[in-house]
Design a protein around this motif. Structure first.
Motif, PDB file in Angstrom:
ATOM      1  N   ILE A   1       0.194  -5.301  13.806  1.00 49.01           N
ATOM      2  CA  ILE A   1      -0.821  -4.338  13.373  1.00 49.01           C
ATOM      3  C   ILE A   1      -0.395  -3.667  12.074  1.00 49.01           C
ATOM      4  O   ILE A   1      -1.209  -3.458  11.170  1.00 49.01           O
ATOM      5  N   PHE A   2       0.877  -3.343  11.967  1.00 51.75           N
ATOM      6  CA  PHE A   2       1.390  -2.723  10.743  1.00 51.75           C
ATOM      7  C   PHE A   2       1.198  -3.642   9.547  1.00 51.75           C
ATOM      8  O   PHE A   2       0.726  -3.209   8.480  1.00 51.75           O
ATOM      9  N   ALA A   3       1.525  -4.917   9.702  1.00 50.17           N
ATOM     10  CA  ALA A   3       1.360  -5.875   8.609  1.00 50.17           C
ATOM     11  C   ALA A   3      -0.110  -6.011   8.223  1.00 50.17           C
ATOM     12  O   ALA A   3      -0.450  -6.110   7.032  1.00 50.17           O
TER      13      ALA A   3
ATOM     14  N   GLU B   1       3.906  -9.746   7.723  1.00 54.41           N
ATOM     15  CA  GLU B   1       4.324 -10.046   9.095  1.00 54.41           C
ATOM     16  C   GLU B   1       5.558 -10.939   9.119  1.00 54.41           C
ATOM     17  O   GLU B   1       6.459 -10.766   9.951  1.00 54.41           O
ATOM     18  N   TRP B   2       5.618 -11.894   8.204  1.00 50.21           N
ATOM     19  CA  TRP B   2       6.793 -12.759   8.110  1.00 50.21           C
ATOM     20  C   TRP B   2       8.041 -11.954   7.789  1.00 50.21           C
ATOM     21  O   TRP B   2       9.101 -12.151   8.396  1.00 50.21           O
TER      22      TRP B   2
ATOM     23  N   GLY C   1      13.187  -8.194  11.648  1.00 51.51           N
ATOM     24  CA  GLY C   1      13.727  -7.064  12.390  1.00 51.51           C
ATOM     25  C   GLY C   1      13.393  -5.736  11.734  1.00 51.51           C
ATOM     26  O   GLY C   1      12.512  -5.649  10.872  1.00 51.51           O
ATOM     27  N   ASP C   2      14.125  -4.712  12.136  1.00 51.27           N
ATOM     28  CA  ASP C   2      13.840  -3.369  11.641  1.00 51.27           C
ATOM     29  C   ASP C   2      13.982  -3.273  10.132  1.00 51.27           C
ATOM     30  O   ASP C   2      13.195  -2.580   9.471  1.00 51.27           O
ATOM     31  N   TRP C   3      14.983  -3.961   9.584  1.00 54.11           N
ATOM     32  CA  TRP C   3      15.158  -3.870   8.130  1.00 54.11           C
ATOM     33  C   TRP C   3      13.983  -4.520   7.398  1.00 54.11           C
ATOM     34  O   TRP C   3      13.571  -4.071   6.331  1.00 54.11           O
ATOM     35  N   GLY C   4      13.408  -5.576   7.984  1.00 46.44           N
ATOM     36  CA  GLY C   4      12.249  -6.204   7.380  1.00 46.44           C
ATOM     37  C   GLY C   4      11.047  -5.280   7.377  1.00 46.44           C
ATOM     38  O   GLY C   4      10.307  -5.198   6.386  1.00 46.44           O
ATOM     39  N   THR C   5      10.850  -4.579   8.502  1.00 45.06           N
ATOM     40  CA  THR C   5       9.759  -3.615   8.566  1.00 45.06           C
ATOM     41  C   THR C   5       9.957  -2.507   7.540  1.00 45.06           C
ATOM     42  O   THR C   5       8.995  -2.047   6.902  1.00 45.06           O
ATOM     43  N   ALA C   6      11.201  -2.080   7.373  1.00 51.52           N
ATOM     44  CA  ALA C   6      11.498  -1.032   6.391  1.00 51.52           C
ATOM     45  C   ALA C   6      11.201  -1.517   4.970  1.00 51.52           C
ATOM     46  O   ALA C   6      10.659  -0.766   4.146  1.00 51.52           O
ATOM     47  N   VAL C   7      11.514  -2.774   4.692  1.00 53.76           N
ATOM     48  CA  VAL C   7      11.229  -3.330   3.371  1.00 53.76           C
ATOM     49  C   VAL C   7       9.732  -3.340   3.105  1.00 53.76           C
ATOM     50  O   VAL C   7       9.267  -2.973   2.013  1.00 53.76           O
ATOM     51  N   VAL C   8       8.941  -3.750   4.094  1.00 57.20           N
ATOM     52  CA  VAL C   8       7.489  -3.772   3.933  1.00 57.20           C
ATOM     53  C   VAL C   8       6.950  -2.360   3.716  1.00 57.20           C
ATOM     54  O   VAL C   8       6.061  -2.135   2.881  1.00 57.20           O
ATOM     55  N   ALA C   9       7.475  -1.393   4.468  1.00 56.36           N
ATOM     56  CA  ALA C   9       7.022  -0.009   4.316  1.00 56.36           C
ATOM     57  C   ALA C   9       7.327   0.520   2.919  1.00 56.36           C
ATOM     58  O   ALA C   9       6.475   1.178   2.296  1.00 56.36           O
ATOM     59  N   VAL C  10       8.518   0.231   2.423  1.00 52.10           N
ATOM     60  CA  VAL C  10       8.885   0.676   1.072  1.00 52.10           C
ATOM     61  C   VAL C  10       7.994  -0.001   0.033  1.00 52.10           C
ATOM     62  O   VAL C  10       7.549   0.633  -0.931  1.00 52.10           O
ATOM     63  N   PHE C  11       7.704  -1.288   0.236  1.00 55.33           N
ATOM     64  CA  PHE C  11       6.831  -2.003  -0.691  1.00 55.33           C
ATOM     65  C   PHE C  11       5.436  -1.394  -0.718  1.00 55.33           C
ATOM     66  O   PHE C  11       4.838  -1.236  -1.786  1.00 55.33           O
TER      67      PHE C  11
ATOM     68  N   THR D   1      -2.052 -11.819  12.612  1.00 52.25           N
ATOM     69  CA  THR D   1      -2.079 -12.427  13.948  1.00 52.25           C
ATOM     70  C   THR D   1      -1.748 -13.909  13.881  1.00 52.25           C
ATOM     71  O   THR D   1      -0.980 -14.440  14.699  1.00 52.25           O
ATOM     72  N   VAL D   2      -2.330 -14.608  12.900  1.00 50.61           N
ATOM     73  CA  VAL D   2      -2.047 -16.032  12.748  1.00 50.61           C
ATOM     74  C   VAL D   2      -0.573 -16.257  12.433  1.00 50.61           C
ATOM     75  O   VAL D   2       0.072 -17.171  12.977  1.00 50.61           O
TER      76      VAL D   2
END
Length: 419
Positions: A82-84, A325-326, A331-341, A117-118
């Motif tokens: 959902i975040f992605a 999403e990829w 992991g958590d660091w990936g989510t953090a990278v997306v959030a910063v982006f 989702t895909v």
């Protein structure tokens, strides 16, 4: 209710941020024609729209249920998905706002959700029948239905008022336009605010905070309504300029016909649970109203840019969401990278927008990048004009008639200066 995890809290905040961008991105849907015709002052118009968007958010949950229960398979959808999806939708909203194009926030959200989702669970997790019947078909039908209805309503309006006093008639239509603008705002709240409710509810189900097949909790309805109302009050002035002046120049009669037609289509779709784009509906109605006035001209260069944006919305948001999403999958660091982006990109877009500020003081200015110079009537406009009978009465919209090239009256409008 179980306690929130950190990722679930992030998703809820991001969803409300999307709802906020949806508000200022779609303010033009309700108030562009009202502002462009001078029926309401810009700040008063957006304040009125904000209040009615909030009220509309409480009137129905059918569209929210379409998103939270129907579009994708709830099983296996993680909050990160959902975040992605929201990242893709927010960035598309901001980019189209920057260039002043009235694209669909709804389709940006749908595209983001589908792409994420895909990327996470494969194509089988997307319910294709729901996508086709409640998203894609309404996306095509809504602008066509609203456009035809607005064109016919505009012609009927001018015909009914052809013998009326011009000043009194214009004053009456301005009042009617205010009422119809309020109806569009209310309809927008019943449709677009619910999309965020649906996405938050889907995230709550994915995070185990609420049971599957639950309706949106009251706090979700309230927070989504407030977020879209605040965004609406800020006013997406760049898109208001394009919608109100860039597509066609509207008179109060046309504004009234366009808004009433669009509101009818939106409210009907909300009742049926169709997640249509209010932007498509209103844009189609504005163009229909422009073509409905004798001698009217739609600026097809602007319309073409808008159509291209419409076509790119779903795939572009889906692609960004899939990539997000990829990255989140690491992991958590990936989510953090997306959030910063997301934060960095949003800040960069806002900074670029400050190079040319558009607000309530200059929203009706002409000769801007969003409003091209006068252009000749296109093929569609000429074809409609060729089969339109001449005015039936002396008081029928004389400003829209096309004078001969050698007209002696220097104040007579030209074929390309009125719409």
């Amino acid at each position: 209710m179980e306690s929130f995890s950190l990722i679930l809290a992030i998703v809820v905040v991001t969803a409300l941020a999307f709802d906020f961008t949806n508000g200022f991105h779609d303010t033009a849907n309700a108030m562009a024609t009202t502002i462009s015709t001078g029926a309401l002052r810009p700040k008063v118009a957006v304040a009125m729209s904000a209040v009615l968007n909030l009220v509309g958010a409480f009137l129905s949950v059918e569209v929210a249920n379409t998103i939270s229960k129907g579009l994708v398979d709830e099983a296996g959808i993680r909050p990160e998905v959902i975040f992605a999806a929201l990242v893709g939708a927010i960035l598309w909203n901001l980019l189209t706002w920057l260039v002043g194009l009235p694209s669909s926030s709804s389709h940006a959200l749908m595209g983001g959700l589908i792409g994420a989702t895909v990327a996470s669970a494969g194509f089988g997790a997307v319910h294709g029948d729901v996508l086709v019947t409640k998203v894609l078909i309404p996306a095509i039908a809504a602008p066509l239905v609203a456009g035809v209805a607005a064109m016919l309503a505009t012609r009927l309006t001018y015909r009914m008022g052809r013998n009326a006093d011009a000043k009194s008639s214009e004053k009456g239509y301005r009042a009617g336009q205010i009422a119809s603008a309020g109806l569009v705002s209310l309809a927008h709240g019943t449709n677009d605010a619910q999309k965020t409710m649906g996405i938050i509810t889907l995230a709550l189900v994915a995070g185990g905070a609420v049971a599957p097949d639950s309706d949106p909790p009251m706090w979700v309805i309230l927070s989504a309504g407030i977020a879209i109302a605040l965004g609406t009050y800020l006013g997406g002035w760049r898109i208001i300029r394009t919608m109100g002046k860039g597509l066609t120049d509207l008179q109060p009669q046309q504004g009234f016909a366009a808004q009433t037609s669009a509101a009818t289509v939106i409210l009907a779709s909300s009742h049926l649970g169709f997640s249509l784009s209010t932007t498509h509906s209103v844009s189609g109605a504005v163009m229909g109203a422009g073509l409905g006035r004798k001698g009217g001209v739609v600026r097809w260069s602007t319309a073409t840019r808008m159509f291209v944006a419409w076509g790119l919305t779903l795939p572009a948001a889906a692609l960004v969401a899939a990539i997000a999403e990829w990255v989140c999958g690491f992991g958590d660091w990936g989510t953090a990278v997306v959030a910063v982006f997301l934060i960095t990109s949003s800040a960069a877009i806002w900074k670029i927008s400050r190079r040319e500020i558009v607000d309530h003081t200059n929203v009706n200015d002409h000769d801007t990048p969003e409003i091209p110079a006068e252009e000749p009537a296109g093929v569609v406009t000429q074809a409609i004009a060729a089969v339109t009978p001449p005015p039936a009465g002396p008081s029928e919209d004389l400003s829209a008639t096309i004078p001969a090239p050698a007209a002696a009256d220097p104040q007579a409008p030209s074929a390309t200066s009125t719409v």
